[in-house]
Design an enzyme around this catalytic site. Structure first.
Site, PDB file in Angstrom:
ATOM      1  N   ASN A 169      25.813  40.464  39.308  1.00 48.08           N
ATOM      2  CA  ASN A 169      26.947  41.329  39.621  1.00 48.08           C
ATOM      3  C   ASN A 169      26.470  42.657  40.194  1.00 48.08           C
ATOM      4  O   ASN A 169      26.980  43.705  39.854  1.00 48.08           O
ATOM      5  CB  ASN A 169      27.802  41.556  38.356  1.00 48.08           C
ATOM      6  CG  ASN A 169      29.109  42.244  38.676  1.00 48.08           C
ATOM      7  OD1 ASN A 169      29.659  42.098  39.750  1.00 48.08           O
ATOM      8  ND2 ASN A 169      29.598  43.024  37.730  1.00 48.08           N
ATOM      9  N   TYR A 187      26.669  47.463  54.590  1.00 45.16           N
ATOM     10  CA  TYR A 187      26.965  46.866  53.283  1.00 45.16           C
ATOM     11  C   TYR A 187      27.492  45.442  53.451  1.00 45.16           C
ATOM     12  O   TYR A 187      27.055  44.524  52.740  1.00 45.16           O
ATOM     13  CB  TYR A 187      27.970  47.738  52.525  1.00 45.16           C
ATOM     14  CG  TYR A 187      28.577  47.054  51.332  1.00 45.16           C
ATOM     15  CD1 TYR A 187      27.854  46.896  50.162  1.00 45.16           C
ATOM     16  CD2 TYR A 187      29.880  46.564  51.377  1.00 45.16           C
ATOM     17  CE1 TYR A 187      28.418  46.254  49.056  1.00 45.16           C
ATOM     18  CE2 TYR A 187      30.445  45.926  50.285  1.00 45.16           C
ATOM     19  CZ  TYR A 187      29.707  45.777  49.126  1.00 45.16           C
ATOM     20  OH  TYR A 187      30.261  45.141  48.051  1.00 45.16           O
ATOM     21  N   LYS A 242      26.360  41.549  51.916  1.00 41.29           N
ATOM     22  CA  LYS A 242      27.241  40.606  51.220  1.00 41.29           C
ATOM     23  C   LYS A 242      27.329  39.279  51.982  1.00 41.29           C
ATOM     24  O   LYS A 242      27.469  38.230  51.371  1.00 41.29           O
ATOM     25  CB  LYS A 242      28.613  41.223  50.972  1.00 41.29           C
ATOM     26  CG  LYS A 242      28.559  42.342  49.927  1.00 41.29           C
ATOM     27  CD  LYS A 242      27.969  41.816  48.624  1.00 41.29           C
ATOM     28  CE  LYS A 242      27.943  42.817  47.515  1.00 41.29           C
ATOM     29  NZ  LYS A 242      27.529  42.219  46.228  1.00 41.29           N
ATOM     30  N   VAL A 297      38.551  45.869  43.956  1.00 39.42           N
ATOM     31  CA  VAL A 297      38.700  45.882  42.501  1.00 39.42           C
ATOM     32  C   VAL A 297      38.671  47.335  42.061  1.00 39.42           C
ATOM     33  O   VAL A 297      37.812  48.110  42.489  1.00 39.42           O
ATOM     34  CB  VAL A 297      37.568  45.094  41.810  1.00 39.42           C
ATOM     35  CG1 VAL A 297      37.755  45.086  40.298  1.00 39.42           C
ATOM     36  CG2 VAL A 297      37.489  43.670  42.356  1.00 39.42           C
ATOM     37  N   GLU A 298      39.587  47.698  41.196  1.00 35.84           N
ATOM     38  CA  GLU A 298      39.674  49.084  40.737  1.00 35.84           C
ATOM     39  C   GLU A 298      38.576  49.353  39.714  1.00 35.84           C
ATOM     40  O   GLU A 298      38.707  49.075  38.528  1.00 35.84           O
ATOM     41  CB  GLU A 298      41.050  49.359  40.135  1.00 35.84           C
ATOM     42  CG  GLU A 298      41.305  50.841  39.928  1.00 35.84           C
ATOM     43  CD  GLU A 298      42.740  51.137  39.534  1.00 35.84           C
ATOM     44  OE1 GLU A 298      42.996  52.286  39.179  1.00 35.84           O
ATOM     45  OE2 GLU A 298      43.589  50.239  39.579  1.00 35.84           O
ATOM     46  N   THR A 299      37.452  49.862  40.230  1.00 40.48           N
ATOM     47  CA  THR A 299      36.290  50.220  39.404  1.00 40.48           C
ATOM     48  C   THR A 299      35.738  51.532  39.941  1.00 40.48           C
ATOM     49  O   THR A 299      36.342  52.165  40.817  1.00 40.48           O
ATOM     50  CB  THR A 299      35.187  49.145  39.491  1.00 40.48           C
ATOM     51  OG1 THR A 299      34.682  49.114  40.830  1.00 40.48           O
ATOM     52  CG2 THR A 299      35.699  47.771  39.084  1.00 40.48           C
TER      53      THR A 299
END
Length: 181
Positions: A18, A87, A91, A122-124
């Site tokens: 991850n 980036y 990926k 994703v809300e991180t």
């Protein structure tokens, strides 16, 4: 890390890679050192952990293990934002590495499975780290739309892990209903 896992838990049966690091470094003006950092985290570290987890499984005759790479929609499409073009390339590499791993596992006659989980936004803290110099831009990224939550990604991991042993989940692509790209 893998030595400590071997000492404490005998080895690895499931690996969830991850790692995800994005730095705002466009292709035309980005710093080479930042590009190398993204390659080291997003590609090399993932590959090292994959190799070590596989070796751990092989040493213990684990033939029903699972290697899950948390990738991202950025491994399947390129958004129109120069800050994340490099980036995205890292990926895309995760997408290729996961498929290559699946093929190598088949060639080895292994039943260890390889899966990609590719969430959208994703809300991180991820976007806040990407735009740490510009917190307003980070906050605007999430805006007023309902984003994926970490629990949504965890549910996808559980789904892949709980699939029957003869089922290979190659990639789960997921994004919030309101996400445009």
């Amino acid at each position: 890390m893998f030595s400590a896992i071997k000492s404490s838990h005998q080895g690895v049966d499931v690996l969830i890679n991850n790692a995800g690091l994005a730095l705002p470094e466009p292709l035309l003006t980005g710093r080479t050192s930042s590009w190398r950092t993204m390659i080291d985290v997003n590609v090399i570290a993932l590959s090292v952990c994959t190799r070590e987890a596989y070796q751990s499984m092989k040493e213990r005759n684990v033939d029903d293990g699972h290697i899950i790479n948390v990738n991202g929609m950025s491994g399947h499409r390129v958004v129109h934002s120069a800050d994340v073009h490099f980036y995205c390339s890292t990926k895309y590499a995760v997408t290729a590495l996961t498929e290559g791993l699946r093929q190598e596992l088949r060639d080895a006659k292994s039943h260890i499975r390889a899966t990609c989980i590719s969430p959208g936004l994703v809300e991180t803290e991820f976007v806040y780290r990407l735009y740490r110099e510009n917190p307003e831009k980070a906050a605007a990224t999430y805006g007023d739309k309902k984003c994926l939550q970490a629990g949504d990604v965890a549910s996808a991991v559980v789904y892949a892990l709980s699939s029957p042993p003869h089922v290979q989940i190659g990639d789960i692509q997921m994004r919030a209903v309101e996400q445009v790209s």
